[in-house]
Motif scaffolding. Structure first.
Motif, short mmCIF file in Angstrom:
data_model
loop_
_atom_site.label_atom_id
_atom_site.label_comp_id
_atom_site.label_asym_id
_atom_site.label_seq_id
_atom_site.Cartn_x
_atom_site.Cartn_y
_atom_site.Cartn_z
N GLU A 262 -70.97 29.15 32.21
CA GLU A 262 -70.80 30.35 32.64
C GLU A 262 -72.28 30.74 31.88
N ARG A 267 -69.02 38.34 30.67
CA ARG A 267 -68.22 38.49 31.08
C ARG A 267 -68.04 40.19 29.90
N GLU A 284 -64.05 40.93 41.14
CA GLU A 284 -62.99 40.23 41.70
C GLU A 284 -63.28 38.40 41.85
N GLN A 285 -64.41 38.44 41.63
CA GLN A 285 -64.42 36.82 41.37
C GLN A 285 -64.54 35.88 40.34
N ASP A 286 -64.30 34.95 39.91
CA ASP A 286 -64.20 34.48 38.33
C ASP A 286 -65.96 33.51 38.87
N TRP A 287 -65.64 32.37 37.23
CA TRP A 287 -66.70 32.28 37.32
C TRP A 287 -67.03 30.42 37.74
N SER A 288 -65.69 30.89 38.49
CA SER A 288 -66.15 29.71 39.93
C SER A 288 -66.51 29.53 41.18
N GLY A 337 -73.87 35.73 39.06
CA GLY A 337 -73.18 36.08 38.54
C GLY A 337 -73.38 36.45 36.61
N GLY A 341 -70.77 39.62 36.16
CA GLY A 341 -70.47 39.24 37.95
C GLY A 341 -71.60 40.08 38.76
#
Length: 511
Positions: A262, A267, A284-288, A337, A341
């Motif tokens: 990350e 975060r 709405e998006q996680d790190w993936s 990111g 994000g």
């Protein structure tokens, strides 16, 4: 008189500096040919774009002036852009190079005009349609426009943005002539309207990619330019690694199963940042999600690197390498990111988008490369190319807002060099907001005309996660830096100076 050197400019699009090992020894992105080139170059650690948006930055490269002066403050034919076609003036880079006897070549991304024939491109036809509907007033450009061959280059005219360059008729003619077809699998996007994170895997041969095509064009055009006994300036402009991230299998395989850590600021609490930054955040998006785009992003960079290697090998075979200055740079960076994000660029002034890769391989035998911490900007690239070409300004325009970086080829000393640098911003698309980034030494001040300002100590906080703008013990320092910035704006004729001073309650002279 010494023979003039050839000059090759390699310009990438939306390219994070920290993907290259000369800026980040821990990078996961593999660029062996660029790495080799940097070992023979002056690498500028603190190079900044004049604006973290494509058209404005490119207008500075061609004119040597900040976007607030060129009028191209956002992408052309969008809200906030006051000049939609590059103006053909005597101080353009190409026009000045012509006066000192250079042959000029160009291929790749332009994004400085649609040309006089608006109906000749899909983007131009869209502009005409919007004008007919009354949604856009571009009548002044109805029969006027500038493409590379309009301002002195030989080579390719690719009107507008180009969306990666994959749709232009010249490219499709090349595919047809060589019995090639582009084939892609695993196409995806971020599942929202207007999404900018689009990716795919290119499974057809490397020769079917736009990057290979541009490099092949560069090789052919350079061969044409060298048929005359004149030095050449050639600009190779890749559309990548700007999205869409269309990555060949060969390079995607390097990263396909790689775990990408990350971003340290991923975060970060969005509440600590100016509200305008929400326009480019993907909460709405996680790190993936970003891990996936980064795999494709890195693959696109590695692909470009391989093409640069192919071009350099051609220069060596032709006996041109030693007599050619190579300048590598990008128009701006990419968030990918960072900071809660964020994606894409514009609307923020973090290092991720404002700090750009820039290095110069001189035409000097056995030159030992080194890292230079002096501040540099897109305008300085303009001045450097002209200085290398032997152009001596004879008018009040001079080098515009630029300063030749050639001095750092001869000496590492920064004596007499300014210890500050500026990046402008006006947003993008349909939301316009005046922004300025002012860096002085280790400190970075960000003026957000429509929101909260920011102040960072980059030495103590390299990831810009601790905004000091309201810290009581920093107020005297911040005021001094604001005053210095006001002086810089005055010296450079920044049209935002009055608003900056009024909002910050700074008198129109230094306190």
């Amino acid at each position: 008189m010494a023979k003039k050197k050839n000059i090759l400019l390699i310009f990438t699009d939306q390219h994070r500096a920290d993907t290259l090992s000369c800026y980040n020894q821990d990078t996961l992105c593999q660029t062996p040919y660029i790495d080799a080139l940097t070992r023979e170059s002056v690498v500028f650690n603190n190079a900044y774009t004049t604006c973290p948006v494509c058209s404005p930055a490119r207008s500075s490269l061609m004119s040597g002036s900040y976007p607030s002066k060129t009028g191209m403050e956002t992408n052309l034919y969008q809200s906030g852009c006051r000049t939609h076609e590059l103006q053909d003036t005597p101080y353009l880079l190409s026009r000045r190079l012509q006066t000192v006897g250079y042959n000029l070549g160009y291929t790749g991304k332009w994004h400085l005009g649609l040309g006089a024939d608006k109906a000749g491109s899909s983007e131009g036809r869209n502009v005409v349609a919007q004008q007919v509907k009354g949604f856009m007033d571009s009548a002044a450009y109805e029969h006027y426009g500038t493409l590379p061959t309009d301002v002195g280059f030989i080579g390719d005219n690719f009107p507008g943005h180009g969306n990666g360059g994959w749709t232009y008729p010249q490219f499709h003619q090349y595919l047809e002539d060589n019995n090639l077809e582009v084939k892609m699998i695993n196409k995806g996007n971020g599942n929202r309207a207007g999404d900018h994170s689009t990716w795919a895997e290119v499974v057809s041969p490397i020769e079917s990619t736009i990057e290979y095509y541009l490099t092949q064009r560069a090789i052919g055009l350079i061969d044409t330019l060298t048929q005359e006994d004149k030095p050449f300036f050639f600009a190779l402009n890749f559309w990548g690694p700007h999205e869409p991230f269309l990555a060949p299998t060969q390079f995607l395989d390097l990263y396909r199963d790689m775990k990408i850590p990350e971003s340290p600021s991923f975060r970060e609490d969005a509440a600590s940042m100016p509200k305008i930054y929400e326009l480019i955040r993907r909460p709405e998006q996680d790190w993936s999600f970003f891990e996936n785009t980064l795999r494709h992003y890195y693959a696109c960079i590695s692909h470009i690197d391989a093409q640069i290697g192919r071009l350099i090998e051609h220069l060596k075979v032709k006996g041109l390498y030693e007599d050619t200055v190579i300048i590598f740079a990008a128009d701006h960076g990419d968030n990918q990111g960072c900071h809660g994000g964020m994606e894409n660029k514009s609307y923020s002034m973090y290092q991720d988008t404002t700090n750009i890769p820039l290095f110069i391989k001189p035409a000097v035998a056995d030159f030992k490369g080194y890292t230079q911490d002096a501040f540099a900007s897109t305008c300085d690239i303009y001045a450097t190319i002209l200085d290398l070409a032997g152009y001596v300004p004879q008018d009040a325009y001079g080098f515009g807002d630029g300063r030749p970086l050639t001095r750092f080829i001869e000496s590492e000393s920064k004596e007499g060099w300014a210890n500050d640098i500026v990046t402008e911003g006006m947003g993008a698309f349909d939301v316009i907001t005046t922004q300025r980034m002012y860096r002085q030494g280790q400190y970075k001040y960000v003026f957000n005309g429509a929101g909260e300002d920011q102040f960072f100590d980059l030495q103590a906080d390299p990831y810009e996660m601790n905004n000091l703008i309201d810290k009581e013990d920093k107020q005297e320092l911040i005021l001094n830096i604001k005053n210095d910035f006001a002086d810089w704006m005055s010296a450079h004729g920044d049209i935002a100076r009055h608003a900056f001073c009024k909002i910050n309650r700074i008198k129109e002279w230094k306190l």
